[in-house]
Design a protein around this motif. Structure first.
Motif, PDB file in Angstrom:
ATOM      1  N   VAL A  55     -47.670  -8.506 -44.086  1.00  0.00           N
ATOM      2  CA  VAL A  55     -47.505  -9.573 -43.091  1.00  0.00           C
ATOM      3  C   VAL A  55     -47.436 -10.934 -43.798  1.00  0.00           C
ATOM      4  CG1 VAL A  55     -48.517 -10.705 -41.060  1.00  0.00           C
ATOM      5  CG2 VAL A  55     -48.640  -8.228 -41.268  1.00  0.00           C
ATOM      6  N   ILE A  56     -48.276 -11.124 -44.817  1.00  0.00           N
ATOM      7  CA  ILE A  56     -48.239 -12.395 -45.569  1.00  0.00           C
ATOM      8  C   ILE A  56     -46.850 -12.578 -46.189  1.00  0.00           C
ATOM      9  CG2 ILE A  56     -49.164 -13.675 -47.558  1.00  0.00           C
ATOM     10  CD1 ILE A  56     -51.884 -12.485 -47.020  1.00  0.00           C
ATOM     11  N   ASP A  57     -46.321 -11.495 -46.749  1.00  0.00           N
ATOM     12  CA  ASP A  57     -44.985 -11.571 -47.360  1.00  0.00           C
ATOM     13  C   ASP A  57     -43.922 -11.923 -46.343  1.00  0.00           C
ATOM     14  OD1 ASP A  57     -45.674 -11.039 -49.894  1.00  0.00           O
ATOM     15  OD2 ASP A  57     -45.123  -8.918 -49.887  1.00  0.00           O
ATOM     16  N   ASN A  58     -44.128 -11.461 -45.128  1.00  0.00           N
ATOM     17  CA  ASN A  58     -43.104 -11.647 -44.103  1.00  0.00           C
ATOM     18  C   ASN A  58     -43.075 -13.075 -43.568  1.00  0.00           C
ATOM     19  OD1 ASN A  58     -41.051 -10.362 -42.531  1.00  0.00           O
ATOM     20  ND2 ASN A  58     -42.390 -10.615 -40.758  1.00  0.00           N
ATOM     21  N   CYS A  59     -44.258 -13.577 -43.189  1.00  0.00           N
ATOM     22  CA  CYS A  59     -44.314 -14.943 -42.640  1.00  0.00           C
ATOM     23  C   CYS A  59     -45.769 -15.401 -42.599  1.00  0.00           C
ATOM     24  CB  CYS A  59     -43.709 -14.967 -41.238  1.00  0.00           C
ATOM     25  SG  CYS A  59     -44.041 -16.489 -40.340  1.00  0.00           S
ATOM     26  N   PHE A  60     -46.043 -16.569 -43.166  1.00  0.00           N
ATOM     27  CA  PHE A  60     -47.425 -17.062 -43.200  1.00  0.00           C
ATOM     28  C   PHE A  60     -47.974 -17.315 -41.791  1.00  0.00           C
ATOM     29  CE2 PHE A  60     -46.237 -19.083 -47.510  1.00  0.00           C
ATOM     30  CZ  PHE A  60     -46.516 -17.892 -48.161  1.00  0.00           C
ATOM     31  N   ARG A  61     -47.100 -17.817 -40.889  1.00  0.00           N
ATOM     32  CA  ARG A  61     -47.578 -18.095 -39.531  1.00  0.00           C
ATOM     33  C   ARG A  61     -47.906 -16.789 -38.786  1.00  0.00           C
ATOM     34  NH1 ARG A  61     -47.155 -22.751 -36.469  1.00  0.00           N
ATOM     35  NH2 ARG A  61     -47.356 -23.700 -38.539  1.00  0.00           N
ATOM     36  N   GLU A  62     -47.100 -15.768 -39.040  1.00  0.00           N
ATOM     37  CA  GLU A  62     -47.391 -14.453 -38.442  1.00  0.00           C
ATOM     38  C   GLU A  62     -48.751 -13.946 -38.947  1.00  0.00           C
ATOM     39  OE1 GLU A  62     -44.527 -11.424 -39.391  1.00  0.00           O
ATOM     40  OE2 GLU A  62     -45.637  -9.884 -38.288  1.00  0.00           O
ATOM     41  N   TYR A  63     -49.001 -14.194 -40.221  1.00  0.00           N
ATOM     42  CA  TYR A  63     -50.291 -13.816 -40.804  1.00  0.00           C
ATOM     43  C   TYR A  63     -51.420 -14.541 -40.068  1.00  0.00           C
ATOM     44  CZ  TYR A  63     -54.026 -13.683 -44.349  1.00  0.00           C
ATOM     45  OH  TYR A  63     -55.230 -13.541 -44.992  1.00  0.00           O
TER      46      TYR A  63
END
Ligand code: SF4
Length: 313
Positions: free
Chosen positions: A22-30
């Motif tokens: 999730v961190i790799d995908n998008c920090f805000r999503e994290y």
């Protein structure tokens, strides 16, 4: 005696491969997944906490398919009576998925999910879309292929015919170990002792290959070694790709253990970089969790209601 429920200001600090993805995908999503949604189930929480908690619980048709198949395999593995019946498995999957879709459609029409997010809700319906015809056809094919893959799989046949003891089957208690002082959860699909006395970890895969599959297996190996006090040469990790009816078996060595420990240590630095207070796991302000700048990725994201305006959604 019932255990006491305590409201925690911040979530528990833990590491998992899915968290790092999730961190790799998008920090805000994290942020929304692991911090912003925390306590979103409480009446006194902010609207944003409540909304992000509800959005976090959305699923999609691919995850729903994988979850239902895992549930079914779990019951088949635990059932030591009847023979596996291909027709019944396919019918069971069809009925379960249809129910999931109908439930989502009904909740979309009634706006139930925004009242209280109970049961399942497909992201596709929550955002007023429909399932794509090509995805429905692909799911039907996957039901067919995965059922065949399960029946011929080495693991299923060993479990049913020659295994000495089944130790864990997708347990609900979410057991964990500590690595470098951080909690690492391990939810193994099946763990059994084979006829040679090896501890076999099975990971059913209902989708395509992923570069993280082997790493996940290494985490499970760490867990088995610690929880069952087993030497590494007695542990076998097996990935069962049901879609293609193939398995990959791994025996790990101490270099692999060092590698996964190093990875967790490095990831811990990343997790800590987003924290204002590392001991409490208190996050920095939301603005430090940058939004991704790929609008087509955002349009597929379950949190888009919080990030995009009406026209962009
Ligand atoms: S909508 Fe976009 S910016 Fe917002 S959480 Fe999702 S991917 Fe990140």
């Amino acid at each position: 005696m019932a255990s006491e429920y305590r409201i925690m200001d911040y979530p528990e600090k833990s590491w998992s491969i899915s968290k790092m993805k999730v961190i790799d995908n998008c920090f805000r999503e994290y942020y929304y997944t692991y911090y912003g949604s925390h306590n979103g189930w409480l009446y006194q929480s902010t609207d944003e906490q409540k909304i992000s908690w509800r959005l976090k619980k959305l699923t999609n048709i691919w995850i729903m398919f994988g979850d239902k198949l895992h549930e079914l395999i779990k019951s088949l593995v635990k059932d030591d009576g009847s023979e596996i019946n291909v027709g019944e498995i396919k019918e069971h999957m069809r009925v379960k998925l249809n129910l999931g879709v109908k439930e989502s459609l009904q909740k979309y029409r009634n706006g139930d999910w925004d009242e209280y997010p109970k049961g399942e809700m497909l992201q596709e319906y929550y955002y007023g879309e429909k399932l794509k015809e090509k995805d429905v056809e692909e799911i039907k094919k996957r039901i067919e292929s995965c059922t065949k893959g399960l029946i011929v799989s080495k693991s299923y046949n060993e479990i049913k015919n020659t295994a000495k003891e089944i130790l864990e089957v997708d347990e609900e208690k979410f057991d964990f170990i500590f690595v470098s002082g951080i909690k690492v959860y391990a939810l193994i699909d099946v763990l059994y002792i084979d006829e040679k006395g090896n501890y076999v970890i099975v990971d059913w895969k209902t989708g395509q290959f992923s570069e993280h599959d082997k790493e996940q297996l290494m985490v499970y190996v760490l867990y088995v070694m610690e929880r069952y006090k087993v030497p590494i040469d007695k542990v076998i990790g097996r990935l069962e790709y049901l879609l293609i009816g193939e398995n990959y078996e791994y025996k790990f060595n101490l270099d692999d253990i060092i590698e996964i420990n190093n990875r967790i240590n490095m990831d811990l630095n990343v997790i800590n970089a987003f924290l204002e207070d590392k001991d409490k796991n208190k996050p920095r302000h939301k603005e430090h969790f940058l939004m991704c700048d790929n609008i087509s990725k955002c349009r597929k994201c379950k949190f888009r209601k919080l990030c995009l305006n009406e026209e962009e959604i």
